[in-house]
Design an enzyme around this catalytic site. Structure first.
Site, short mmCIF file in Angstrom:
data_model
loop_
_atom_site.label_atom_id
_atom_site.label_comp_id
_atom_site.label_asym_id
_atom_site.label_seq_id
_atom_site.Cartn_x
_atom_site.Cartn_y
_atom_site.Cartn_z
N GLU A 1 8.51 7.58 -4.91
CA GLU A 1 9.53 7.39 -6.04
C GLU A 1 10.88 7.40 -5.56
O GLU A 1 11.91 7.89 -5.87
CB GLU A 1 9.58 8.91 -6.76
CG GLU A 1 9.80 8.58 -8.09
CD GLU A 1 9.11 7.71 -8.93
OE1 GLU A 1 7.91 7.52 -8.87
OE2 GLU A 1 9.98 7.03 -9.95
C1 LIG Z 1 0.45 8.64 -1.54
C2 LIG Z 1 1.49 7.74 -1.73
C3 LIG Z 1 1.60 7.45 -3.23
C4 LIG Z 1 2.12 6.23 -3.67
N1 LIG Z 1 2.30 6.11 -5.19
C5 LIG Z 1 2.88 5.08 -5.62
C6 LIG Z 1 2.55 4.41 -6.67
O1 LIG Z 1 1.82 4.92 -7.82
N2 LIG Z 1 3.02 3.23 -7.32
C7 LIG Z 1 3.85 2.58 -6.38
O2 LIG Z 1 4.35 1.51 -6.60
N3 LIG Z 1 4.16 3.11 -5.31
C8 LIG Z 1 3.77 4.06 -4.60
N4 LIG Z 1 3.99 4.54 -3.16
C9 LIG Z 1 4.68 3.89 -2.50
C10 LIG Z 1 6.04 4.71 -2.14
O3 LIG Z 1 6.75 4.72 -3.22
C11 LIG Z 1 6.75 3.97 -1.06
O4 LIG Z 1 6.04 4.24 0.18
C12 LIG Z 1 8.22 4.43 -0.57
O5 LIG Z 1 9.06 3.89 -1.79
C13 LIG Z 1 8.75 3.89 0.60
O6 LIG Z 1 8.51 2.59 0.78
P1 LIG Z 1 7.84 2.12 2.16
O7 LIG Z 1 6.71 2.88 2.49
O8 LIG Z 1 7.66 0.60 2.14
O9 LIG Z 1 8.97 2.36 3.25
P2 LIG Z 1 10.30 1.62 3.61
O10 LIG Z 1 10.95 0.92 2.63
O11 LIG Z 1 9.59 0.48 4.76
O12 LIG Z 1 11.23 2.37 4.52
C14 LIG Z 1 11.05 2.96 5.87
C15 LIG Z 1 12.21 4.09 5.97
O13 LIG Z 1 13.29 3.18 6.04
C16 LIG Z 1 14.37 3.84 5.11
N5 LIG Z 1 14.95 2.74 4.47
C17 LIG Z 1 14.46 1.68 3.88
N6 LIG Z 1 15.66 0.91 3.45
C18 LIG Z 1 16.79 1.48 3.66
C19 LIG Z 1 18.04 1.34 3.34
N7 LIG Z 1 18.63 0.33 2.71
N8 LIG Z 1 19.03 2.33 3.84
C20 LIG Z 1 18.55 3.32 4.68
N9 LIG Z 1 17.42 3.71 4.93
C21 LIG Z 1 16.37 2.73 4.53
C22 LIG Z 1 13.54 4.52 4.27
O14 LIG Z 1 14.26 5.52 3.61
C23 LIG Z 1 12.20 5.03 5.27
O15 LIG Z 1 12.67 6.10 5.93
C24 LIG Z 1 3.00 5.71 -2.79
C25 LIG Z 1 3.19 5.89 -1.44
C26 LIG Z 1 2.25 6.87 -1.01
C27 LIG Z 1 2.13 7.26 0.41
#
Ligand SMILES: Cc1cc2nc3c(=O)[nH]c(=O)nc-3n(C[C@H](O)[C@H](O)[C@H](O)COP(=O)(O)OP(=O)(O)OC[C@H]3O[C@@H](n4cnc5c(N)ncnc54)[C@H](O)[C@@H]3O)c2cc1C
Length: 586
Positions: A432
């Protein structure tokens, strides 16, 4: 929860002031709902928590089987209408205010977070559909989603796009009949496929063929697992399926699905290219909901740690034997165990008060008839939502880890449930929108982006409280440190707004510490409100409930609120040391 609702906030008076809420809820109804929610959470959901974790969900050729007992528990939720508790009554929802729904959510999430995600996502999908869908879509889908016969899923994330949804690749091609063909891969989709509901309604973010690049080119589509005929019966299976389930650290009882859409039939929700904005309408509710997951897990951890600390005997109290008839004293006598339990109690009870405070603003923003009152509440919601999401989940995990620590080695062992709470709670900081992104939202968009205008709403609310209660003897010892903490937050806010003018890294360098500083100050305000409500009854109360509140408030002001001093100092150091290293030096 009754104390927070009735004594700290006088929620019944708030409900009575909002005619659309007053139609559906009165104090007796609210109390009956709390009572029933408690029974279901402790009697039905909590007993499945450990089994769900151990069994997990099973994938077989695209079909997903939920852990034993989940299907029956889901049926109980359906029969009670819990999915639609806060839903729009025009389509079969119960129209209850968020202040009340938040309490149900905390019980359900504390009892079984993996399961609780299914009703939570359904409620979130309903909210987005109700706010942005056409009447036709709402009539066709909402009643069965509010009842829970159909569940909801939110499909945003793709393998290469999580935080940065502007670069998603899922495509939606228009058909002649007004529908769209949706093609692409979504990952991490919670309860995207399962066997608990008859149909699963996905809200999928995708791009139209001529969409502008970036976040302004995203649209939202409703894509049902089974197509729905005009008479409401289920038709053929849509062309998408669950490719696999993720193996993960916690919330193992929930299905985290890879979803492959292969020309699946979908319908536009809201306007073309405004999908992200539509998703954000429901984000304020969902984000508070995730914050509440943090509190729920923390409360569960506190309940068992408290019992354990009374029961487990090790060593003697520093002041001499307290229970000489036993081989040792209960560990509760040791100052460090008390530090842990009091920190947990401070965050859980202060956190519950804060989530209810935010829920109150959500209710006013949604239901108030007076424009000015509504606008003011909308500002509060915008400002406080990232704090509720990130601060409550950060402190939620801290609390679960402390609960585990109270158990010593037994906390690391499966039997007591503490290690599962730590694993389950961890995700709340990540999904989220990661907590780092919440902090950027607070500092960048809400504080610097409005040149402090939204911040002023909160500062003014605390200032009003300080003034109104300046003659309150019970509160006297708390008002001065609270005023000092707000002044510190004021100064830091002004400082970062200034720095951001000529340093593009200033916001990102300050944001996480700023959110922490904000959260600690807000909890100080909550504990002052708790003191105000509890103090008049503390003398006559023999249960220890009210006097316990006053003593915990003292601990919070002595030991936790002062953390704001070091946070402020760190923020003032700016971004230089953070940006100095080259990639090689890392
Ligand atoms: C168990 C689980 C359930 C989930 N359920 C859902 C769901 O139902 N529906 C859905 O759509 N998604 C879902 N997600 C996805 C989840 O919302 C994302 O994993 C999350 O938003 C982070 O995206 P990412 O994993 O691609 O990380 P990334 O976006 O790659 O981020 C990696 C790191 O970089 C940091 N970062 C990225 N951009 C910036 C910036 N501009 N400035 C500073 N820091 C930054 C982030 O804070 C993080 O620490 C789920 C994930 C998990 C693990």
């Amino acid at each position: 929860m009754r104390f927070v609702l009735n004594e700290v906030f006088d929620a019944p008076a708030l409900w009575a002031s909002l005619p659309k809420v007053a139609e559906h809820v009165d104090p007796e109804t609210a109390d009956a709902i709390l009572e029933e929610a408690g029974k279901i959470s402790s009697g039905v959901l909590a007993p499945l928590n450990r089994e769900g974790d151990e069994q997990g969900c099973k994938w077989n050729d695209g079909e997903v089987t939920s852990p034993e007992g989940f299907k029956e528990a889901y049926q109980t939720i359906v029969e009670g209408g819990w999915n639609g508790l806060g839903g729009n009554p025009d389509f079969g929802g119960m129209g209850m205010p968020k202040t009340l729904v938040a309490q149900f959510e905390e019980m359900m999430q504390g009892a079984n977070m993996a399961f609780g995600l299914a009703p939570m996502l359904t409620a979130g999908a309903c909210l987005a559909l109700d706010a942005h869908g056409s009447d036709e879509l709402k009539e066709k889908y909402l009643p069965n989603m509010y009842s829970g016969v159909w569940s909801g899923a939110m499909d945003l994330t793709e393998p290469h796009a999580g935080t940065d949804l502007g670069i998603i690749r899922t495509k939606a091609e228009p058909n002649d009949d007004g529908s769209f063909n949706v093609t692409g891969t979504k990952i991490f989709i919670t309860w995207g496929e399962h066997d608990m509901a008859e149909n699963i309604i996905h809200l999928v973010l995708a791009k139209l063929p001529d969409a502008p690049k970036g976040p302004k080119g995203i649209s939202m589509f409703l894509v049902p697992k089974f197509l729905v005929n005009d008479d409401g019966s289920l038709g053929e299976r849509n062309s998408f399926s669950c490719g696999s389930l993720e193996k993960k650290m916690g919330i193992k009882g929930s299905a985290t699905c890879v979803m492959n859409f292969d020309g699946a039939k979908g319908w536009l929700v809201g306007e073309e290219n405004k999908g992200l904005a539509a998703m954000f309408t429901m984000m304020n509710y969902e984000r508070l909901g995730v914050g509440i997951q943090g509190i729920g897990a923390a409360e569960a951890s506190l309940q068992s740690a408290r019992e354990y600390a009374l029961d487990r005997i090790q060593s003697r109290a520093p002041t001499g034997a307290q229970q000489p008839e036993k081989a040792a004293d209960p560990i509760l006598v040791h100052p460090d165990v008390r530090r842990m339990l009091l920190t947990m109690k401070s965050y859980v009870e202060g956190g519950r008060t804060f989530s209810t405070y935010v829920a109150q603003w959500l209710d006013i923003a949604k239901f108030a008839e007076d424009d000015e009152r509504r606008k003011h509440a909308e500002g509060m919601v915008a400002l406080l939502t990232p704090v509720a999401k990130a601060f409550l989940t950060d402190r939620g995990l801290d609390t679960c880890i402390m609960g585990q620590q109270v158990f010593g080695g037994h906390g690391f062992i499966r039997e007591w449930g503490q290690e599962q709470l730590v694993r389950d709670c961890r995700i709340t900081q990540i999904y989220e929108g990661t907590n780092g992104i919440q902090a950027l939202d607070l500092m960048g968009r809400k504080v610097v982006g409005t040149q402090g205008k939204l911040y002023e709403l909160f500062a003014q609310d605390v200032a009003n409280f300080l003034e109104e209660n300046s003659g309150n003897d019970h509160l006297r010892p708390f008002l001065e440190p609270l005023a000092a903490a707000v002044e510190r937050l004021d100064d830091v806010t002004e400082h970062v707004i200034k720095q951001a003018g000529d340093n593009p890294n200033a916001i990102g360098a300050a944001s996480v510490d700023y959110l922490d500083l904000f959260g600690l100050t807000a909890l100080g305000y909550m504990w002052a409100k708790i003191v105000k409500a509890a103090a008049p009854q503390a003398d006559s109360d023999t249960s220890g409930f009210y006097s316990g509140k006053l003593k915990t408030a003292r601990f919070y002001f002595d030991r936790l609120l002062p953390k704001t001093v070091s946070l402020a100092e760190g923020i003032r150091s700016g971004s230089d040391s953070m940006m100095a290293l080259t990639a090689e030096e890392f």
